[in-house]
Design a protein around this motif. Sequence first.
Motif: not given
Length: 515
Positions: A393-418
């Motif tokens: 079993i392997e869980i891989a994660i990567e992503g980022e978060m920006t703050f274009p205004g007072k509220k954040p925006e985020a994107s994340m990619t998660i992929d799992v083997a097994g």
Amino acid sequence: MKRVLPVVLLLACSAPAFGQAVDRQGAKQLSDDLAHYIGKKPFDIGFVKISVDGDAYKLAFDFKPVTDLMAKQQAFKFDVTPYFILVKPRKDGYWEVSADVSPKGSIDFVGPEGAQHIDFSVSDNKFTGVYDPDLAAFASATGSMAGMTMTTRESKQQADVTVGAGTAAIVSTKSANGGIDFTVTEKITNFAETIKVNDPKNGLSFPAAVKAPELSVDATGKGLRTKPLLDLLAFIVATDDTAKFKADEAEFKSLLTAALPLWERIDGTYSFKDFVVESPVGKFGATQLNTAVGMDGIAKDGKINYAFKVSGLTMPQQVLPSWSVALLPTDIDLNFGGTNIDLDSMAKKTIETLDFSKDPPLPADFGKQIFADFLAKTPKATLGHSTIKNGNIEIAIEGEMTFPGKKPEASMTIDVAGYDKIVEALQTAAKTEPEAAQYFPFALAVKGFGKALPDGRLEWIINAKADGSVTVNGAMLKPADAVQDNPIMDPSDVTVPDHGSGENDDGGAGAKLKP
């Protein structure tokens, strides 16, 4: 050793070469040069004394005068054995620096939890180095010790630390863009720390022990501004009068600017081998435990990175649900940090705005202004490619978060083997374990959102917008937050799709505002 070397480095690095003759006049000159950076008082009270010792100068440090002065302040006391270092001018303009000391002492002070006492002792501590006045740093240096002990006592906790033999090395060279590039390596053996906590008020009473047969430190730096930083230190030491500081404000600002960006990049890693934590609930361990940090200096597009890596992780199974043991991670590699960090603009604006004729020297709302400017440059928090593994079993994660205004925006990619193995383990455990039965439907639901990749892994691409909406692989998981305090809309501003005719078809999204 690492607690003694910084003192040696600071004082030795502060002394520029001034000539080859070793005599009383040279000792006085060296004293004046050092006073330029540490002030005259250490010499006046006898804390520092420079004398001729053969073909070298002896820099002796006696802590008793300082101890006597501090004795008047009951909240802080310390006692450290005297020691000395030797500095010898060479014909090539470099200085040879050496020390052979075994310092020990104690410190008493009042902290947040009351009185605290520290005892420490370093045995057979040696240091040799070649100091380069042009670099304002050691071109090379090595250090070693036979061992060190430190004991800390306070009302609710006590700790005992011991380490075995250790070595250290430093190499510095001239940096292409100014300052110095350097590498530092340090290794100590048989690290051990025992902690005893006794806090009845909070129901805490337990011992814990941390052990590692080997601890190493590796650091690299690029463009460290040694000379401008020493010039800034000399100015601060010399300007001890408020009126003089105000009068020399322009020089202070110039020195601050010259010291930027402080350094171009610094990276460091702490590594423990066969790390073990013994606690009342059992033993935690790792064959390798690394923590790393790296940061740019004060730059317009700065980066900072943190990493935490564990291999061969083990945990006490008796404190965990039996069904979870098969899912416990054995290897963890986490990487996170930030990019597009504009500290350069912040620093220069602060220096420009400083006005020591005013109290305070910065406007009351300056902090808010500069923070708003910082966010306007859209700094980004990042989660670099990180993995959590256990068998197949392997869980891989990567992503980022920006703050274009007072509220954040985020994107994340998660992929799992097994992932199927996770579901199977929960399904089997659900037959006898109520807790696992609760997680099983959730695991199935998460799988339903996943996208199958060609290599058999499952992938989830998660996007969270500033409006509160969340999508997973393009499917809406959570709609946008309701808009608050909307004005009353004119009905003519709304169009209703006519699915029967095919006109204004928005795919079933519902009513829309006219543009």
